[in-house]
Scaffold this motif. Structure first.
Motif, short mmCIF file in Angstrom:
data_model
loop_
_atom_site.label_atom_id
_atom_site.label_comp_id
_atom_site.label_asym_id
_atom_site.label_seq_id
_atom_site.Cartn_x
_atom_site.Cartn_y
_atom_site.Cartn_z
N ARG A 193 72.56 76.26 96.88
CA ARG A 193 73.09 75.70 95.64
C ARG A 193 73.91 74.47 95.99
O ARG A 193 74.84 74.56 96.79
CB ARG A 193 73.99 76.71 94.91
CG ARG A 193 74.60 76.18 93.61
CD ARG A 193 75.45 77.22 92.89
NE ARG A 193 76.72 77.47 93.55
CZ ARG A 193 77.60 78.40 93.16
NH1 ARG A 193 77.32 79.17 92.13
NH2 ARG A 193 78.75 78.57 93.80
N GLU A 296 71.36 60.95 91.86
CA GLU A 296 71.08 62.18 92.63
C GLU A 296 71.61 62.01 94.06
O GLU A 296 70.90 62.18 95.05
CB GLU A 296 69.56 62.45 92.62
CG GLU A 296 69.14 63.77 93.21
CD GLU A 296 69.45 64.99 92.34
OE1 GLU A 296 69.36 66.11 92.84
OE2 GLU A 296 69.78 64.81 91.15
N ARG A 301 74.21 65.43 92.94
CA ARG A 301 73.23 66.51 93.12
C ARG A 301 73.71 67.77 92.43
O ARG A 301 72.93 68.47 91.78
CB ARG A 301 73.02 66.79 94.60
CG ARG A 301 72.31 65.72 95.38
CD ARG A 301 72.23 66.15 96.84
NE ARG A 301 71.75 65.09 97.69
CZ ARG A 301 70.63 65.14 98.39
NH1 ARG A 301 69.86 66.20 98.31
NH2 ARG A 301 70.27 64.13 99.17
N ASP A 305 72.04 69.47 89.17
CA ASP A 305 71.58 70.87 89.28
C ASP A 305 72.08 71.68 88.09
O ASP A 305 71.31 72.42 87.45
CB ASP A 305 72.09 71.48 90.58
CG ASP A 305 71.84 72.97 90.66
OD1 ASP A 305 70.70 73.38 90.96
OD2 ASP A 305 72.79 73.74 90.41
N ARG A 309 69.67 73.24 84.87
CA ARG A 309 69.68 74.65 84.50
C ARG A 309 70.18 74.83 83.06
O ARG A 309 69.72 75.72 82.34
CB ARG A 309 70.52 75.46 85.49
CG ARG A 309 69.92 75.46 86.89
CD ARG A 309 70.78 76.20 87.90
NE ARG A 309 70.40 75.86 89.26
CZ ARG A 309 69.42 76.47 89.93
NH1 ARG A 309 68.72 77.44 89.39
NH2 ARG A 309 69.12 76.09 91.17
#
Length: 315
Positions: A193, A296, A301, A305, A309
């Protein structure tokens, strides 16, 4: 259960919180990333209550929080790589997934009965004080209903969990604002993660790090495809808003709310979840949040992420 207590982040508040935890209660507390929902990681009942309070699926493991490396080594098997990473980044927003020690004494609910354990040493002084006052590992996912926006203030915790947990220690706003980076070191290094420690910083120490994680069989938190979700729909990389959309900007330009008008990724990470909540309220039922493109790189990042989601189809 009666109304959740709001405790001050002072010695009396820490003492009360530790006593509640020793009695099997659940206490939310600030870390530098987000507020965690703490429970005694050695107690099956306390850990089961975390899953119940959050509505979290049992196959999704939790992170064990400890005050220092010595306490972490009582739970997991560290090799030279893991010790080098810990020396460089602990205490801080980094979680390591390592082989579980046979004598760790953790509830198997913490690890989802996997042979590995996710461990973090938080840097926040309130988290450190509570861990030391409690005297053991705390299982602590984010202190919000499962799949919803993570909390970076005590008010966020109460909005989602009031009456379902014993207390929240109010330590103000979280400085980092996105969850910890999770690094798998039970084999070749793998990024499970992205989070508060940029992967570039880890690669400077370890060399190239492959992407890892499996949404169907997660070995650490934050891998489910739909997570961090507001009530409104989310549209990513939106160069311009459409009619009746709420614009969440990044960098210069018109926006209803802006993660960072100057394009600062550190500021954007720190404000992400708070402004996502505000945008959700502005959008209202059936609305859409249009989010500006975010680079990114570095903390970008981790931000992207979370946003991917948040925008994912919801089960």
């Amino acid at each position: 259960m009666p109304e959740t207590l709001r405790l001050l982040a002072d010695p009396n508040g820490i003492k009360t919180a530790a006593a509640l935890l020793r009695a099997g209660g659940l206490v939310a507390f600030p870390t530098e990333t987000v507020y965690g929902l703490g429970g005694d990681a050695t107690s099956d009942l306390a850990v089961a209550r975390i899953f119940e309070a959050k509505g979290r699926p049992r196959f999704n493991p939790l992170i064990a929080h400890v005050p220092d490396l010595a306490a972490a080594e009582r739970l997991a098997l560290f090799d030279d790589r893991a010790r080098a990473v810990a020396a460089a980044f602990w205490p801080g927003p980094l979680t390591l997934v390592l082989p579980l020690r046979a004598d760790a004494g953790l509830s198997p609910l913490v690890t989802a009965e996997l042979p590995t354990v996710a461990i973090r040493v938080p840097a926040h002084p309130v988290a450190q004080a509570l861990l030391r006052a409690f005297g053991g590992p705390l299982a602590a996912p984010s202190a919000n209903p499962s799949g919803k926006i993570s909390p970076t203030r005590a008010d966020h915790v109460l909005a989602g969990l009031d009456g379902r947990i014993e207390a929240v220690v109010d330590g103000g706003a979280c400085a980092v604002g996105v969850e910890s980076t999770i690094l798998g070191l039970d084999g070749p290094p793998s990024l499970l993660r992205p989070g508060g420690v940029p992967v570039e910083a880890l690669e400077a120490l370890l060399g190239p790090i492959a992407a890892g994680g499996d949404a169907a069989k997660p070995n650490a938190p934050g891998q489910l495809l739909s997570h961090y979700a507001p009530g409104a729909a989310v549209r990513l990389n939106a160069d311009a808003p459409r009619p009746r959309e709420v614009r969440l900007g990044f960098g210069p330009g018109a926006a209803d709310l802006n993660l960072s008008p100057t394009g600062d990724l550190v500021q954007a990470a720190a404000t992400l979840f708070h402004l996502l909540r505000q945008a959700d309220a502005l959008a209202g039922p059936g609305g859409t949040i249009a989010i500006a493109p975010i680079p990114e790189t570095g903390l970008g990042r981790a931000i992207n992420d979370r946003l991917r989601r948040a925008a994912a189809p919801r089960g």
